[in-house]
Each structure stands twice: as C-alpha cells, then as structure tokens.
Enzyme design. Sequence first.
Site, PDB file in Angstrom:
ATOM      1  N   LYS A   1       0.841  -1.207   0.000  1.00  0.00           N
ATOM      2  CA  LYS A   1       0.000   0.000   0.000  1.00  0.00           C
ATOM      3  C   LYS A   1       0.871   1.250   0.000  1.00  0.00           C
ATOM      4  O   LYS A   1       1.546   1.542   0.985  1.00  0.00           O
ATOM      5  CB  LYS A   1      -0.901   0.026   1.247  1.00  0.00           C
TER       6      LYS A   1
ATOM      7  N   THR B   1       6.139   6.676  14.301  1.00  0.00           N
ATOM      8  CA  THR B   1       6.181   5.786  15.464  1.00  0.00           C
ATOM      9  C   THR B   1       4.777   5.588  16.036  1.00  0.00           C
ATOM     10  O   THR B   1       4.416   4.499  16.481  1.00  0.00           O
ATOM     11  CB  THR B   1       7.147   6.363  16.526  1.00  0.00           C
TER      12      THR B   1
ATOM     13  N   GLY C   1       3.180   3.116  13.936  1.00  0.00           N
ATOM     14  CA  GLY C   1       3.968   1.890  14.117  1.00  0.00           C
ATOM     15  C   GLY C   1       3.509   1.102  15.348  1.00  0.00           C
ATOM     16  O   GLY C   1       3.444  -0.137  15.320  1.00  0.00           O
TER      17      GLY C   1
ATOM     18  N   GLU D   1       9.955   0.355  10.518  1.00  0.00           N
ATOM     19  CA  GLU D   1      10.973   1.381  10.291  1.00  0.00           C
ATOM     20  C   GLU D   1      10.284   2.707  10.554  1.00  0.00           C
ATOM     21  O   GLU D   1       9.453   3.150   9.766  1.00  0.00           O
ATOM     22  CB  GLU D   1      11.476   1.256   8.842  1.00  0.00           C
TER      23      GLU D   1
ATOM     24  N   GLU E   1      10.088  14.592  16.618  1.00  0.00           N
ATOM     25  CA  GLU E   1      10.424  14.509  15.195  1.00  0.00           C
ATOM     26  C   GLU E   1       9.582  15.522  14.434  1.00  0.00           C
ATOM     27  O   GLU E   1       8.363  15.542  14.556  1.00  0.00           O
ATOM     28  CB  GLU E   1      10.133  13.105  14.648  1.00  0.00           C
TER      29      GLU E   1
HETATM   30  P1  NAP Z   1       1.920   7.692   8.866  1.00  0.00           P
HETATM   31  O1  NAP Z   1       0.553   8.074   9.289  1.00  0.00           O
HETATM   32  O2  NAP Z   1       2.706   6.837   9.774  1.00  0.00           O
HETATM   33  O3  NAP Z   1       1.783   7.019   7.410  1.00  0.00           O
HETATM   34  C1  NAP Z   1       2.663   6.080   6.857  1.00  0.00           C
HETATM   35  C2  NAP Z   1       1.891   5.037   6.082  1.00  0.00           C
HETATM   36  O4  NAP Z   1       0.991   4.363   6.957  1.00  0.00           O
HETATM   37  C3  NAP Z   1       1.006   5.601   4.969  1.00  0.00           C
HETATM   38  O5  NAP Z   1       0.918   4.673   3.920  1.00  0.00           O
HETATM   39  C4  NAP Z   1      -0.337   5.728   5.656  1.00  0.00           C
HETATM   40  O6  NAP Z   1      -1.435   5.776   4.768  1.00  0.00           O
HETATM   41  C5  NAP Z   1      -0.343   4.478   6.499  1.00  0.00           C
HETATM   42  N1  NAP Z   1      -1.247   4.558   7.654  1.00  0.00           N
HETATM   43  C6  NAP Z   1      -1.679   5.663   8.305  1.00  0.00           C
HETATM   44  N2  NAP Z   1      -2.500   5.319   9.302  1.00  0.00           N
HETATM   45  C7  NAP Z   1      -2.601   3.982   9.298  1.00  0.00           C
HETATM   46  C8  NAP Z   1      -3.327   3.048  10.090  1.00  0.00           C
HETATM   47  N3  NAP Z   1      -4.077   3.428  11.107  1.00  0.00           N
HETATM   48  N4  NAP Z   1      -3.215   1.740   9.789  1.00  0.00           N
HETATM   49  C9  NAP Z   1      -2.415   1.332   8.765  1.00  0.00           C
HETATM   50  N5  NAP Z   1      -1.727   2.166   7.984  1.00  0.00           N
HETATM   51  C10 NAP Z   1      -1.808   3.481   8.252  1.00  0.00           C
HETATM   52  O7  NAP Z   1       2.748   8.969   8.556  1.00  0.00           O
HETATM   53  P2  NAP Z   1       2.160  10.375   8.081  1.00  0.00           P
HETATM   54  O8  NAP Z   1       0.883  10.699   8.789  1.00  0.00           O
HETATM   55  O9  NAP Z   1       2.129  10.363   6.624  1.00  0.00           O
HETATM   56  O10 NAP Z   1       3.284  11.345   8.632  1.00  0.00           O
HETATM   57  C11 NAP Z   1       3.266  11.701  10.003  1.00  0.00           C
HETATM   58  C12 NAP Z   1       4.633  11.724  10.593  1.00  0.00           C
HETATM   59  O11 NAP Z   1       5.252  10.445  10.463  1.00  0.00           O
HETATM   60  C13 NAP Z   1       5.608  12.640   9.924  1.00  0.00           C
HETATM   61  O12 NAP Z   1       5.473  13.947  10.388  1.00  0.00           O
HETATM   62  C14 NAP Z   1       6.917  12.027  10.273  1.00  0.00           C
HETATM   63  O13 NAP Z   1       7.294  12.454  11.548  1.00  0.00           O
HETATM   64  C15 NAP Z   1       6.637  10.551  10.330  1.00  0.00           C
HETATM   65  N6  NAP Z   1       7.055   9.825   9.096  1.00  0.00           N
HETATM   66  C16 NAP Z   1       8.118   9.013   9.167  1.00  0.00           C
HETATM   67  C17 NAP Z   1       8.537   8.335   8.039  1.00  0.00           C
HETATM   68  C18 NAP Z   1       9.710   7.419   8.053  1.00  0.00           C
HETATM   69  O14 NAP Z   1      10.318   7.205   7.007  1.00  0.00           O
HETATM   70  N7  NAP Z   1      10.048   6.815   9.157  1.00  0.00           N
HETATM   71  C19 NAP Z   1       7.871   8.497   6.837  1.00  0.00           C
HETATM   72  C20 NAP Z   1       6.752   9.327   6.788  1.00  0.00           C
HETATM   73  C21 NAP Z   1       6.361   9.984   7.940  1.00  0.00           C
HETATM   74  P3  NAP Z   1      -1.993   7.214   4.282  1.00  0.00           P
HETATM   75  O15 NAP Z   1      -0.974   7.742   3.370  1.00  0.00           O
HETATM   76  O16 NAP Z   1      -3.253   6.910   3.614  1.00  0.00           O
HETATM   77  O17 NAP Z   1      -2.158   8.048   5.530  1.00  0.00           O
END
Ligand code: NAP
Length: 516
Positions: free
Chosen positions: A210, A265, A268, A286, A420
């Site tokens: 996904k 996180t 995660g 990760e 972060e």
């Molecule tokens: P996120 O919510 O953790 O999203 C990452 C992935 O998980 C996306 O594909 C997202 O889908 C999916 N996802 C979101 N909620 C989920 C759930 N409840 N169950 C299963 N999958 C889910 O990250 P974000 O909201 O895009 O970014 C928020 C923060 O995360 C950033 O500000 C940053 O601090 C951190 N981040 C870290 C990394 C890394 O490489 N470690 C990468 C991105 C962001 P959708 O796209 O549809 O929401």
Amino acid sequence: MKFNPRLSPLKFIKSLSTYNRKLSTPIQINLPNGLKYFQPRGIFINNKFYETDETIDVENPSTESKITSIFTASNYDIDHAIESADLSFNKIWKNIEPLNKFKMLNKLADLIELNSEILASIESFNNGKTLNLSRDDVQLTINYFRSTAGYADKLNGRTIQSDSNNKYMNFTIKEPIGVCGQIIPWNFPLLMFAWKVAPAIITGNTTIIKPASSTPLSALFLGSLIVQSGIPEGVINILPGSGTKCGDYILNHPKIKKISFTGSTKIGKEVMIKSAQNNLKKITLELGGKSPNIVLDDCNLSETLTNLTNGIFKNSGQICSSGSRIYVQDTIYEKLLVDFKSHLENNVKVGDPFDESNYQGAITNRKQYETILSYIKIGKQTPGIKLLTGGDGNPYKKGYFIKPTVFYDVPQDCKLIKEEIFGPIVTISKFHSIDEVIKLANDSEYGLGAGIQTTNISKALKIAKELKSGTVWINTYNDFHEQVPFGGFKQSGFGKEMGEEALDSYTQIKAVRIRL
Ligand code: NAP
Ligand code: MG
C-alpha cells in the site's frame, strides 16, 4: 537461462474466485519537463490494473494543483488481491527456481533503468523532491533490485554438527513466510517500494503493498514495468487506499503472515498491536527518528558544512534518519554558526524541483507543511532560542516550500529537540566534552541515525560504539548503500532494510534433526 514453462502463471488464475471489476486504462500525463508517459490509475492485482468504486485525488505539491485521481482498494479488492497473492505463493512463487527469480528481478531493474528519467520525473512531480535527488533514488532502486537479485541462489540454511559419535545430523532450511502486507510512506515512494518488495519476493514471499495516499504514482507506474518483467501474476499487488481503511484492513487480515511498515512511530505502535491481535503476524517497523549529528572541533569544516546540510536539508528534511539535532563542540561553535549560515544562504536554494539549481523542492503534502510551520512558530516563540536563518515561511504564492531553518542555543528539553518534525528545521546546541555529547545524543526516545564529524577516526569509533542508533555515519550523512543494512534502535523500530540482513525479516528457519 530459460524461464521454466512448468511455472506458467496461467494455471492458478483459473482457480481464483470471480472478481467483478473493469480493467482500467492508463492516461497520458505531460510532465513539467516536457516528458510524456502513460500513468496507470487502477489498483494493481494479478498484473492487471482495475477500476474500483472510489478514487482519491493526487496533487502536485509544488503548485497545489491536481495531477489526476487514482482508484483505491475496498475490502472486497483487498480480499481478492490477498487470495491472488496466496495462490501465487502456494502454486508458483515459493518453489520457483532461484535463477528464474534472479532473472526477473534483474529484468525489472533493467526496465527501471530504461525508464529512469520518466520515473525520476514522476517522483519529483508527485513528491516535490528535486529532480537530482529523484535520480539518486531511481539509481538506488535499480542497484537495490540488482543487489537483491544476487541473493537468489544464496538463501541457504546450514548444517550443524551437534553430537558425538555421529548419532545425529542437523540442518536448517530458510523458508518464505507467505503473503506480506507492506505499508509505505510518502517521503521516498519509489525507494521504499524497492526496499519492501525486493527482499520479500526474492525470498519467495508474495506481497500486497500500500503506497501512501499522497504519493501513489511511481508505484503504479512500476506496476506496468512489473507486467513486462516476467514476474508472475499475484506476486506483487499494489493497492492504494487510505491508511485508516485499506492499511487497517491489511493489518487485521488473517491471510497476511508478515507486515512491514515504514512511517510514524505513532502508527507503528498501532501496527504492532493489530498485527499481533488476529494471527500474530511477523513484523518489521521502520519508524521515526530524531538523530544527532555531532561536530568535533577537529573536523574538516567545509566538508562538515556539506554533511550537516545533507543531514537535514536533503529531501527537505523529510527523511526518517535526518540529522535534526546538531551538537557542536564549544571551541568552534561561534565559527560554525557563521559559516553554516553563509553556506546555507549562498548554496541551498529552494523552489521548483525541476529547476536543477535548487537543492530543496517542495514539502510533499499540505498536512506535513502545516506541521513544519507549527514547529517554526514554537521555535520563534520559545524564549532563549535564536534563529540563525530561514523561518520566514513560503517565499512563493503557491506550493509547499519552506526555507532551511536553523535555531541555535536550543536547550535539550525543548520540543524542537525532543520531537520529530520531519522538515527542513534543525537545532544547534553546544557541548564541551565527549562524554557530555554522548549523553546528549542518546537522550532521545528514537535511535535511527547518528553522525560524527571529525578527522580523528579513533575518537569517532569510540563515540560510535556508545551511540544507541541503528546507523552511524562518520564524515558523511544520509548516505545510503544497497549493501549496508538500515534500521532503528529504540522507538525507531526493528528489523533491517537492505543488505543481507533484510532477507532475515522475510524468511523463517526450519530446523531438521535426524537420528542416524
Ligand atoms: P503515517 O501516518 O505513519 O503514514 C505512513 C503510512 O501508513 C502511509 O501509507 C499511511 O497511509 C499508512 N497509515 C496511516 N494510518 C494507518 C493506520 N491506522 N493503519 C495502517 N496504515 C496506516 O505517517 P504520516 O501521517 O504520513 O506522517 C506523520 C509523521 O510520520 C511525519 O510527520 C513524520 O514524523 C513521520 N514519518 C516518518 C517516516 C519514516 O520514514 N520513518 C515516513 C513518513 C512519515 P496514508 O498515506 O493513507 O495516511
Ligand atoms: Mg498519519
């Protein structure tokens, strides 16, 4: 090397249940640099693109205009994809000859190489990163598929001599796990796809991946290359959809045996709980980071300025391992502030990702843009913290651009040091002794990356041993290589990506003990 006709994918397709969806045809897209290509918009199951009942809009973050809309997967579609992946796993892929896998992954790498400028341009168009950076991502994607292909015939167990008098013989077999669910973020849409899919399939698993909702285009384009690569139907399925619906359904699905997640996180932790609840899926995570970049007074200052810049402003700071906390030894603190300010103001331009003189492009989506601006506000409003450069918001009328922003004299308990941010904001703080900086560096819930800038390698190695982080970069930063494993300590997650170690996350070891 011939493809074995016994492994024809047509055999299992007949046993799939009926799937009532129309095929989706790609649309032509004109990229800002004049290139044209056909963009698939459908969900990708069994090497075909399908229309579904729902779509989401995909935006260009540099202009805030809509690029196109793409179809998203419902539970019905996910069920079908998982059924396909499960059949493909059992009937074809888990037993395919290693050299066939080698050939197909290399073929996919060749196809990516052939389309590299288009892929880089799609990435810059949809993610906002600069074209030069996208080209690096494409190159690492190619290298990683090739490097992983090389493991195809090396996934062997071992023999164990355990008892005296030859009473027993023992050996182990490395086996695939089954259908994997892989969820990726928006900061490296293409590279994360490669980091997930390559190790999963080379080890004999099949996958449902996904992409992030804001950046699905490069993954879907890869789908069209997967069709040409000879990789059989059902091995790689690409299902765009929201995290809360599509992602959540994958996490809870009993036929998924392994989850690999890259993202925040916060999510995660949810992934870990949900993966355990239903069928105790194996997981790798990760996650976020708040990584220290340590500058010793004997560093090569001009190289250090480059390493600090790559550490935090590469990809506009949207890298999980970003060196977002800089600690500088007191004797060179004032000089470094002056030099870093002038280095950034003279060399780090922000703007159109397709203008090759820019170092930083756009932030990938509005939500992240607003998050970053809220942290700039905190920095400006917190007494005692000083702004070195940037901090003045968007220089353009449209698009999510943020200038490199540096705050200094930042105390360790400040939010800017603890949380972060995931954007082009960095803190600089002063330290006196090596013991002190090791303590400061390790004072974080995260443990993903760390940097040490010094000409004294013996000192660097002593510090490296003390740092609680999955990667330590010495005299470089955010410097990835396909053979070097990457992954976190502490709340940055567990399990490695790239290198030989990535394969361990996708295999389980069966021990056979024989009494002679
Ligand atoms: P996120 O919510 O953790 O999203 C990452 C992935 O998980 C996306 O594909 C997202 O889908 C999916 N996802 C979101 N909620 C989920 C759930 N409840 N169950 C299963 N999958 C889910 O990250 P974000 O909201 O895009 O970014 C928020 C923060 O995360 C950033 O500000 C940053 O601090 C951190 N981040 C870290 C990394 C890394 O490489 N470690 C990468 C991105 C962001 P959708 O796209 O549809 O929401
Ligand atoms: Mg989120």
